[in-house]
Design an enzyme around this catalytic site. Sequence first.
Site, PDB file in Angstrom:
ATOM      1  N   CYS A  53      47.289  43.146  39.039  1.00 49.19           N
ATOM      2  CA  CYS A  53      47.657  41.945  39.806  1.00 49.19           C
ATOM      3  C   CYS A  53      48.923  42.185  40.614  1.00 49.19           C
ATOM      4  O   CYS A  53      49.047  41.711  41.748  1.00 49.19           O
ATOM      5  CB  CYS A  53      47.900  40.769  38.875  1.00 49.19           C
ATOM      6  SG  CYS A  53      46.453  40.280  37.961  1.00 49.19           S
ATOM      7  N   ASP A 145      36.678  23.416  58.343  1.00 50.28           N
ATOM      8  CA  ASP A 145      35.869  22.241  57.959  1.00 50.28           C
ATOM      9  C   ASP A 145      35.899  22.007  56.443  1.00 50.28           C
ATOM     10  O   ASP A 145      35.163  21.169  55.928  1.00 50.28           O
ATOM     11  CB  ASP A 145      34.420  22.412  58.440  1.00 50.28           C
ATOM     12  CG  ASP A 145      33.767  23.685  57.884  1.00 50.28           C
ATOM     13  OD1 ASP A 145      34.421  24.408  57.093  1.00 50.28           O
ATOM     14  OD2 ASP A 145      32.602  23.962  58.246  1.00 50.28           O
TER      15      ASP A 145
HETATM   16  C1  BEZ Z   1      45.848  43.749  35.374  1.00 55.83           C
HETATM   17  O1  BEZ Z   1      46.205  42.992  36.282  1.00 55.83           O
HETATM   18  O2  BEZ Z   1      46.272  44.892  35.314  1.00 55.83           O
HETATM   19  C2  BEZ Z   1      44.821  43.306  34.344  1.00 55.83           C
HETATM   20  C3  BEZ Z   1      44.838  42.006  33.889  1.00 55.83           C
HETATM   21  C4  BEZ Z   1      43.905  41.634  32.926  1.00 55.83           C
HETATM   22  C5  BEZ Z   1      42.973  42.544  32.465  1.00 55.83           C
HETATM   23  C6  BEZ Z   1      42.965  43.830  32.964  1.00 55.83           C
HETATM   24  C7  BEZ Z   1      43.893  44.215  33.911  1.00 55.83           C
END
Ligand code: BEZ
Length: 230
Positions: A53, A145
């Site tokens: 992330c 929309d």
């Molecule tokens: C990650 O962002 O690295 C991750 C988050 C949850 C499960 C697996 C990877």
Amino acid sequence: MCDSLSTGAMVLLGDVFPNFEADSTEGPVKFHDWLGDSWGILFSHPADFTPVCTTELGAAAQLAPEFAKRGVRMMAVSCDGVNSHKDWIKDIEAYNSLGAGRFPYPIIADEERHLAVQLGMLDPNERTADGLCLTARAVFVVGPDKKLKLSILYPATTGRNFHEILRVIDSLQLTAQKKVATPVNWKAGDKCMVLPSISEDDAKKLFPAGVEVIPVPSGKKYLRTTPQPQ
Ligand code: BEZ
């Protein structure tokens, strides 16, 4: 734990996207008001302070000028609270060399997973230490929309490609205006395909730059290309 949560009604292509209300790193958000007359992208994340992330949110932040060029507002969501998001943003800025205080879009706080359930985004295979399902990596592109134009859903373990998302937005915005489709691996500026529903006569009128019919063994004239209409 997920099973009872995973029954959120899926939002389908063409549906009006839910006008959800939530808190975010930029204050309370009501989705339709936030979107205004723009295109929008909402992308979800399993949890704060997770490695994949952190790379995705940074890559999306680096590409923010490209989204802005296309008139697309950006918003992320992760299953933690606003204070946690704000602390995490400092890591994202540092890891991705964004500069302190330069993170360019809100992150929604979905601690209770209301949005994750509502949008059908839970990943049954990825859980917190407490056994709670994490959010998968969903992407929703919503038009001015307020209708859903595209959705993709990756498991938590696979990071997305935000260049591909920009490519798809280029296709969506083009095909919203012009009667063309975009072929495999298309990118902005490449030739497009004339829609099968357009007659030969109409195609000539609609595409003055020319229509090329590609001959195929069947003799059917369905493979028709035209330069990308402006
Ligand atoms: C990650 O962002 O690295 C991750 C988050 C949850 C499960 C697996 C990877």
